[in-house]
Design a protein around this motif. Sequence first.
Motif, PDB file in Angstrom:
ATOM      1  N   HIS A  21      48.935  43.645  56.003  1.00  0.00           N
ATOM      2  CA  HIS A  21      48.871  44.059  54.685  1.00  0.00           C
ATOM      3  C   HIS A  21      47.697  42.869  54.151  1.00  0.00           C
ATOM      4  O   HIS A  21      47.193  42.177  54.659  1.00  0.00           O
ATOM      5  N   PRO A  22      47.207  43.444  52.932  1.00  0.00           N
ATOM      6  CA  PRO A  22      46.305  42.475  52.234  1.00  0.00           C
ATOM      7  C   PRO A  22      46.940  41.117  52.253  1.00  0.00           C
ATOM      8  O   PRO A  22      48.105  41.108  52.458  1.00  0.00           O
TER       9      PRO A  22
ATOM     10  N   MET B  52      41.456  47.092  41.579  1.00  0.00           N
ATOM     11  CA  MET B  52      42.783  46.832  42.234  1.00  0.00           C
ATOM     12  C   MET B  52      42.640  45.325  42.931  1.00  0.00           C
ATOM     13  O   MET B  52      41.524  45.070  43.813  1.00  0.00           O
ATOM     14  N   GLY B  53      43.755  44.680  42.898  1.00  0.00           N
ATOM     15  CA  GLY B  53      43.504  43.349  43.544  1.00  0.00           C
ATOM     16  C   GLY B  53      43.662  43.662  45.163  1.00  0.00           C
ATOM     17  O   GLY B  53      43.793  44.561  45.628  1.00  0.00           O
ATOM     18  N   GLU B  54      43.335  42.280  45.759  1.00  0.00           N
ATOM     19  CA  GLU B  54      43.062  42.420  47.274  1.00  0.00           C
ATOM     20  C   GLU B  54      44.129  41.434  47.699  1.00  0.00           C
ATOM     21  O   GLU B  54      43.913  40.999  48.676  1.00  0.00           O
ATOM     22  N   SER B  55      45.178  41.414  47.214  1.00  0.00           N
ATOM     23  CA  SER B  55      46.431  40.394  47.855  1.00  0.00           C
ATOM     24  C   SER B  55      47.756  41.391  47.519  1.00  0.00           C
ATOM     25  O   SER B  55      47.860  42.315  46.583  1.00  0.00           O
ATOM     26  N   SER B  56      48.739  41.068  48.239  1.00  0.00           N
ATOM     27  CA  SER B  56      50.012  41.622  48.295  1.00  0.00           C
ATOM     28  C   SER B  56      51.126  40.666  47.669  1.00  0.00           C
ATOM     29  O   SER B  56      50.992  39.273  47.580  1.00  0.00           O
TER      30      SER B  56
ATOM     31  N   PRO C 295      47.420  45.554  38.345  1.00  0.00           N
ATOM     32  CA  PRO C 295      46.177  45.529  38.919  1.00  0.00           C
ATOM     33  C   PRO C 295      45.762  44.530  39.884  1.00  0.00           C
ATOM     34  O   PRO C 295      44.871  44.626  40.740  1.00  0.00           O
ATOM     35  N   ASN C 296      46.503  43.337  39.716  1.00  0.00           N
ATOM     36  CA  ASN C 296      46.173  42.188  40.341  1.00  0.00           C
ATOM     37  C   ASN C 296      46.343  42.215  42.107  1.00  0.00           C
ATOM     38  O   ASN C 296      46.352  41.399  42.879  1.00  0.00           O
ATOM     39  N   TYR C 297      47.419  43.202  42.049  1.00  0.00           N
ATOM     40  CA  TYR C 297      48.192  43.430  43.597  1.00  0.00           C
ATOM     41  C   TYR C 297      47.833  44.481  43.972  1.00  0.00           C
ATOM     42  O   TYR C 297      48.098  45.813  43.306  1.00  0.00           O
ATOM     43  N   ALA C 298      47.297  44.586  45.255  1.00  0.00           N
ATOM     44  CA  ALA C 298      46.807  45.986  46.047  1.00  0.00           C
ATOM     45  C   ALA C 298      48.256  46.535  46.464  1.00  0.00           C
ATOM     46  O   ALA C 298      48.217  47.785  46.796  1.00  0.00           O
ATOM     47  N   GLN C 299      49.222  45.833  46.608  1.00  0.00           N
ATOM     48  CA  GLN C 299      50.633  46.308  47.320  1.00  0.00           C
ATOM     49  C   GLN C 299      51.881  45.415  47.138  1.00  0.00           C
ATOM     50  O   GLN C 299      51.617  44.208  46.922  1.00  0.00           O
TER      51      GLN C 299
END
Length: 231
Positions: A62-63, A1-5, A27-31
């Motif tokens: 948020h991330p 899971m990505g670590e950006s929003s 999957p590149n974005y956590a939110q």
Amino acid sequence: MGESSAVIIGARGGIGAALAELLENDPNYAQVIRFHRESAPPLDIGNEASIAAAAASLTGAHPPISLVIVATGLLHSTQKGPEKSLRELDPDWMMENFRINAVGPALVAKHFLPIMAKQGPICFAALSARVSSISDNRLGGWHSYRASKSALNMFIRNIAIEWQRKNPQSIVVGLHPGTVETALSAPFKGNPAHERFTPIRAAGDMLATLHRLKPEQSGQIFAYDGSLIAP
């Protein structure tokens, strides 16, 4: 899971909802945060206070935000449509086009770019239109829509220059989605000159284009297929 929003402005519209749906499965974005007039907090593209409040609600909560897409726009209303001649010019309608198509996205940039990731790749995009191109205008008409989207393009160029001084890996661009089967294009279904796309198809094409862009391409306007649109 990505670590950006990722943030979608105008996420209840056909294109905005499709963009959000695809990003939520990326999957590149956590939110993925969706803003629209009935979100919490609400965001009205024509109201700076609501834009500022929406941005403030994300500060530190948020991330890091790496992607913001403004998927709003005005072409017609129940009373007005794009002008076909000078006789139809109405100053109030002209101002409304500029308020929604140019001023609103610029104010989103004003409030959202400062809360995006300070280092590393970030992307801010707004929906523009091929008819905003001055050099490619051979049909005329649609005065307010064309002019307001051209104004948006200038904001995009200016913002890109400013933001690359702050983050050399930033990308600020306009995107032409093509003719998409949404409420915005519904009155013009009879025009056979334009291939029509579903919102999901248009959203997928635009996201693929964004993912291919490099910082040196910031400040430009691209079509859904990645082709450059001339100023």
